[in-house]
Design a protein around this motif. Structure first.
Motif, PDB file in Angstrom:
ATOM      1  N   GLN A  22       0.748  -1.268  -0.042  1.00 31.22           N
ATOM      2  CA  GLN A  22      -0.725  -0.256   0.085  1.00 31.22           C
ATOM      3  C   GLN A  22       0.692   1.603   0.008  1.00 31.22           C
ATOM      4  N   LEU A  23       1.539   1.663   0.902  1.00 32.86           N
ATOM      5  CA  LEU A  23       2.090   2.133   1.145  1.00 32.86           C
ATOM      6  C   LEU A  23       3.442   2.201  -0.718  1.00 32.86           C
ATOM      7  N   GLU A  25       2.407   1.718  -3.573  1.00 29.95           N
ATOM      8  CA  GLU A  25       1.443   2.438  -4.424  1.00 29.95           C
ATOM      9  C   GLU A  25       0.970   3.707  -4.190  1.00 29.95           C
ATOM     10  N   ARG A  26       0.709   4.175  -2.718  1.00 25.36           N
ATOM     11  CA  ARG A  26       0.645   5.557  -2.699  1.00 25.36           C
ATOM     12  C   ARG A  26       2.088   6.779  -3.226  1.00 25.36           C
ATOM     13  N   GLU A  27       2.795   5.898  -2.524  1.00 25.37           N
ATOM     14  CA  GLU A  27       4.114   7.049  -3.183  1.00 25.37           C
ATOM     15  C   GLU A  27       4.421   7.058  -4.413  1.00 25.37           C
ATOM     16  N   LYS A  28       3.908   5.945  -5.565  1.00 27.80           N
ATOM     17  CA  LYS A  28       4.313   6.491  -7.228  1.00 27.80           C
ATOM     18  C   LYS A  28       3.232   6.611  -7.313  1.00 27.80           C
ATOM     19  N   LEU A  29       2.107   6.747  -7.309  1.00 28.45           N
ATOM     20  CA  LEU A  29       0.693   7.330  -7.277  1.00 28.45           C
ATOM     21  C   LEU A  29       1.085   8.906  -6.902  1.00 28.45           C
ATOM     22  N   ARG A  30       1.316   9.209  -5.877  1.00 28.32           N
ATOM     23  CA  ARG A  30       1.784  10.553  -5.434  1.00 28.32           C
ATOM     24  C   ARG A  30       3.043  11.349  -6.658  1.00 28.32           C
ATOM     25  N   LYS A  33       1.353  11.716  -9.562  1.00 22.74           N
ATOM     26  CA  LYS A  33       1.011  13.447  -9.749  1.00 22.74           C
ATOM     27  C   LYS A  33       1.559  15.030  -9.563  1.00 22.74           C
ATOM     28  N   CYS A  75       5.581  15.104   1.526  1.00 22.38           N
ATOM     29  CA  CYS A  75       4.909  14.688   2.842  1.00 22.38           C
ATOM     30  C   CYS A  75       5.464  13.972   3.741  1.00 22.38           C
ATOM     31  N   GLU A  78       3.594  13.738   7.613  1.00 19.04           N
ATOM     32  CA  GLU A  78       2.904  12.779   7.607  1.00 19.04           C
ATOM     33  C   GLU A  78       3.825  11.630   8.966  1.00 19.04           C
TER      34      GLU A  78
END
Length: 96
Positions: A22-23, A25-30, A33, A75, A78
């Protein structure tokens, strides 16, 4: 990220593998973006391109490198919430 057998695929629970996936995937998405390539992120974070690729492909990274990525992706703050939740061992410990 390379998919391995994980109990979290069958039972609703968090595992090291599922949290890592999950981490990543969130890193790739950010990163995407922010219109950054892996090479751009490597340059911005001061890390090697190979380290970025290894993290995104197999989820392996040192804490220091992960913090560099978080800083480059705006980020870092966080991480201040990690380990902040109080330890609740009984209802007496629970506070609203």
């Amino acid at each position: 990220m390379e998919k391995k057998f994980d109990i979290a695929d069958f039972v609703k629970t968090q595992t090291i593998q599922s949290v890592t996936e999950q981490l990543v995937e969130r890193e790739k998405l950010r990163r995407k973006k922010m219109h950054l390539s892996q090479r751009d992120l490597a340059n911005k974070s001061g890390m090697s391109y190979a380290s970025i690729r290894r993290f995104e492909n197999i989820g392996e990274i040192s804490l220091n490198s992960l913090l560099k990525i978080a800083n480059a992706l705006d980020c870092l703050e966080e991480f201040n919430s990690v380990f902040k939740m109080p330890v609740v061992k009984s209802l007496k410990d629970y506070k609203l």
